[in-house]
Write a protein that holds these residues in place. Sequence first.
Motif, mmCIF file in Angstrom:
data_model
loop_
_atom_site.group_PDB
_atom_site.id
_atom_site.type_symbol
_atom_site.label_atom_id
_atom_site.label_comp_id
_atom_site.label_asym_id
_atom_site.label_seq_id
_atom_site.Cartn_x
_atom_site.Cartn_y
_atom_site.Cartn_z
ATOM 1 N N ARG A 8 -5.217 10.672 -6.367
ATOM 2 C CA ARG A 8 -3.976 10.089 -6.848
ATOM 3 C C ARG A 8 -4.043 8.573 -6.691
ATOM 4 O O ARG A 8 -4.554 8.077 -5.690
ATOM 5 N N ASN A 9 -3.554 7.836 -7.654
ATOM 6 C CA ASN A 9 -3.471 6.367 -7.667
ATOM 7 C C ASN A 9 -4.785 5.663 -7.984
ATOM 8 O O ASN A 9 -4.777 4.459 -8.187
ATOM 9 N N ASN A 51 -2.760 -4.102 -4.844
ATOM 10 C CA ASN A 51 -2.541 -2.808 -5.499
ATOM 11 C C ASN A 51 -3.616 -1.804 -5.095
ATOM 12 O O ASN A 51 -3.322 -0.623 -4.930
ATOM 13 N N TYR A 54 -2.783 -0.546 -1.580
ATOM 14 C CA TYR A 54 -1.703 0.441 -1.626
ATOM 15 C C TYR A 54 -2.170 1.747 -2.284
ATOM 16 O O TYR A 54 -1.764 2.839 -1.877
ATOM 17 N N ALA A 55 -3.010 1.640 -3.306
ATOM 18 C CA ALA A 55 -3.498 2.834 -3.991
ATOM 19 C C ALA A 55 -4.339 3.700 -3.059
ATOM 20 O O ALA A 55 -4.214 4.933 -3.060
ATOM 21 N N GLY A 58 -1.980 5.344 -0.632
ATOM 22 C CA GLY A 58 -1.284 6.426 -1.312
ATOM 23 C C GLY A 58 -2.181 7.633 -1.549
ATOM 24 O O GLY A 58 -1.743 8.775 -1.419
ATOM 25 N N HIS A 64 2.575 8.600 -4.352
ATOM 26 C CA HIS A 64 2.448 7.484 -5.277
ATOM 27 C C HIS A 64 2.430 6.196 -4.457
ATOM 28 O O HIS A 64 3.147 6.078 -3.460
ATOM 29 N N TRP A 65 1.649 5.236 -4.876
ATOM 30 C CA TRP A 65 1.508 4.009 -4.087
ATOM 31 C C TRP A 65 2.824 3.270 -3.903
ATOM 32 O O TRP A 65 3.020 2.567 -2.926
ATOM 33 N N GLN A 66 3.771 3.431 -4.835
ATOM 34 C CA GLN A 66 5.062 2.763 -4.707
ATOM 35 C C GLN A 66 5.965 3.432 -3.661
ATOM 36 O O GLN A 66 6.971 2.867 -3.276
#
Length: 123
Positions: A8-9, A51, A54-55, A58, A64-66
């Motif tokens: 994911r991500n 990013n 964070y990815a 995540g 999800h990274w957010q």
Amino acid sequence: MTSTDKLRNIGPKSAAWLRQVGLRTREDLAAVGTVEAFMRVKRAGFKPTLNLLYAIEGALQDCHWQEIPDTRRSELIIAADAAIAQLPPPRYKPAAAPVTTTQMSEDSSMAMPTLFDEPGERD
């Protein structure tokens, strides 16, 4: 990451970077951790952004990274900044130095040559 081990991500570019630094599976990422995985990509000469940091987090948290909480993001940034500070300066580039500005008064007796001045000809 292989197509059977899609994280994911992690998009194609990030997956390629991670493969090139020897991180091919989720287990590989978990073994080194988020910040070390990010730093391996950076040390390899790629230009990862936050990013990617964070990815990876995540992907390891399977969210999800957010959705990564702001406190965890801050922890990751502090850890990444500390690791980046330990990197040697880039080769073939001088270390950054403070910039100073010199201002000349308009009534200066030293006129600067223009592009079309002949040597020895100054106003």
